[in-house]
Design an enzyme around this catalytic site. Sequence first.
Site, PDB file in Angstrom:
ATOM      1  N   ARG A   1     -31.862   7.597 -61.770  1.00 26.15           N
ATOM      2  CA  ARG A   1     -32.194   6.646 -60.691  1.00 26.15           C
ATOM      3  C   ARG A   1     -33.480   5.947 -61.095  1.00 26.15           C
ATOM      4  NH1 ARG A   1     -32.298   7.305 -54.195  1.00 26.15           N
ATOM      5  NH2 ARG A   1     -30.099   6.919 -54.626  1.00 26.15           N
TER       6      ARG A   1
ATOM      7  N   HIS B   1     -25.449   0.346 -57.106  1.00 23.67           N
ATOM      8  CA  HIS B   1     -25.388   1.744 -56.674  1.00 23.67           C
ATOM      9  C   HIS B   1     -23.915   2.184 -56.678  1.00 23.67           C
ATOM     10  CE1 HIS B   1     -26.598   5.431 -55.012  1.00 23.67           C
ATOM     11  NE2 HIS B   1     -27.032   5.073 -53.819  1.00 23.67           N
TER      12      HIS B   1
ATOM     13  N   GLN C   1     -22.547   5.400 -54.838  1.00 20.71           N
ATOM     14  CA  GLN C   1     -22.460   5.244 -53.385  1.00 20.71           C
ATOM     15  C   GLN C   1     -21.131   4.597 -52.998  1.00 20.71           C
ATOM     16  OE1 GLN C   1     -24.810   6.118 -50.858  1.00 20.71           O
ATOM     17  NE2 GLN C   1     -22.905   5.776 -49.728  1.00 20.71           N
TER      18      GLN C   1
ATOM     19  N   ASP D   1     -27.311  -1.858 -44.562  1.00 16.07           N
ATOM     20  CA  ASP D   1     -28.250  -0.997 -45.287  1.00 16.07           C
ATOM     21  C   ASP D   1     -29.651  -1.405 -44.852  1.00 16.07           C
ATOM     22  OD1 ASP D   1     -29.405   0.750 -47.118  1.00 16.07           O
ATOM     23  OD2 ASP D   1     -29.028  -0.509 -48.879  1.00 16.07           O
TER      24      ASP D   1
ATOM     25  N   CYS E   1     -25.152   3.672 -46.179  1.00 13.97           N
ATOM     26  CA  CYS E   1     -25.390   4.630 -47.261  1.00 13.97           C
ATOM     27  C   CYS E   1     -26.460   5.653 -46.905  1.00 13.97           C
ATOM     28  CB  CYS E   1     -25.751   3.889 -48.535  1.00 13.97           C
ATOM     29  SG  CYS E   1     -27.321   2.987 -48.451  1.00 13.97           S
TER      30      CYS E   1
ATOM     31  N   ARG F   1     -20.388  11.802 -51.040  1.00  9.04           N
ATOM     32  CA  ARG F   1     -21.110  11.614 -52.302  1.00  9.04           C
ATOM     33  C   ARG F   1     -20.782  12.773 -53.251  1.00  9.04           C
ATOM     34  NH1 ARG F   1     -25.653   8.408 -52.483  1.00  9.04           N
ATOM     35  NH2 ARG F   1     -25.545   8.941 -54.703  1.00  9.04           N
TER      36      ARG F   1
HETATM   37  N1  NVA Z   1     -30.788  -0.358 -50.854  1.00  6.52           N
HETATM   38  C1  NVA Z   1     -31.412   0.917 -50.727  1.00  6.52           C
HETATM   39  C2  NVA Z   1     -30.420   2.018 -50.933  1.00  6.52           C
HETATM   40  C3  NVA Z   1     -30.971   3.404 -50.762  1.00  6.52           C
HETATM   41  C4  NVA Z   1     -29.955   4.474 -51.015  1.00  6.52           C
HETATM   42  C5  NVA Z   1     -32.558   1.040 -51.715  1.00  6.52           C
HETATM   43  O1  NVA Z   1     -32.398   0.608 -52.868  1.00  6.52           O
HETATM   44  O2  NVA Z   1     -33.632   1.528 -51.342  1.00  6.52           O
HETATM   45  N1   CP Z   2     -27.582   6.872 -50.191  1.00  2.56           N
HETATM   46  C1   CP Z   2     -28.444   7.376 -51.085  1.00  2.56           C
HETATM   47  O1   CP Z   2     -28.352   7.083 -52.288  1.00  2.56           O
HETATM   48  O2   CP Z   2     -29.357   8.237 -50.570  1.00  2.56           O
HETATM   49  P1   CP Z   2     -30.643   8.849 -51.306  1.00  2.56           P
HETATM   50  O3   CP Z   2     -31.598   7.708 -51.544  1.00  2.56           O
HETATM   51  O4   CP Z   2     -31.167   9.859 -50.347  1.00  2.56           O
HETATM   52  O5   CP Z   2     -30.206   9.453 -52.600  1.00  2.56           O
END
Ligand code: NVA
Ligand code: CP
Length: 310
Positions: A109, A136, A139, A227, A266, A294
């Site tokens: 990540r 992502h 997800q 989101d 998500c 997930r």
């Molecule tokens: N769009 C959000 C998703 C988190 C799972 C982010 O990138 O922070």
């Molecule tokens: N939805 C998701 O990816 O959650 P986290 O940021 O908690 O991993």
Amino acid sequence: MAYQHFLDLSDAGANVIAAMIADAVDRKAARTGFGKGQPDSDAPLAGKVLALVFEKNSTRTRVSFDIAMRQLGGSVLILDSASSQLGRGETIADTARVLSRMVDGIMMRTDDHAKIEEMARHATVPVINGLTDRSHPCQIAADLLTVIEQGKSLPGLEVAWFGDGNNVLHSILEAAGLMKFNVRVATPTGYEPVVEFVDKARAGGATITMTQDVGEAARDADVLVTDTWISMGQEDADEKRAAMQPYQVNAALMAEAKSDAVFLHCLPAHVGEEVSDEVFEGPQSVVFDEAENRIHAQKSVLLWGFGLLS
Ligand code: NVA
Ligand code: CP
């Protein structure tokens, strides 16, 4: 054993995504009565170790990959950038080569998508995208499984997105082009998704509608999804929050959709911002199924990455 990187859904393609969802449905059903960390009967990844590399916060991705690997018979180790040499500037190329000597796969990540591409270029084990600023895909694998569990089929499905044109939306658009469902994208001016994802979805045969009319986006939709307005690493600007206000998914918007429409998010959610409490806690919300999925979807992603699913 052949391995494959999963940086985006298109790395797998439509047939493999369909196979992943089918495999996830079967594996999930076969675990009835099992403890959460108990391995599946076949434990197909026994002895395998997956490194989880985090340059951003996570709850679901971190826990679901750990539990997914336990259920497949393997294990994980976690590297946070703050406590590893990555955080002190060791290159991704060297990190990829070192990890490839020590573990069997890498989930990463990070912020810049180019970093995960660099990891994949230098790794000799499968690399999985656990979120970048651009996409992502894990997800959305879970989201597709969740929609299928609700008795819906993907071709022709009408999905409506509200709010920021972000990484999660990009992967939804990629899935739409591959799996032939349609997306109505309701975003304020200046917060649209990267046009390449829209063009690619259309080229794949999906109908993508771009609008600022939330009612138009919601009308007769099968799935409503949103989101956070401020993603990790983004500036929390008053200007952006003001632009997003009309895009909240609330009861009035849900009422425009089909009566059996479902709400996806998500998570983490900011209830009262991108979604109202009534919708988030309401009967059409399947966000906690989505979170659990997930685990199940990623097990299939992992099996494909390790060359055990086609
Ligand atoms: N769009 C959000 C998703 C988190 C799972 C982010 O990138 O922070
Ligand atoms: N939805 C998701 O990816 O959650 P986290 O940021 O908690 O991993």
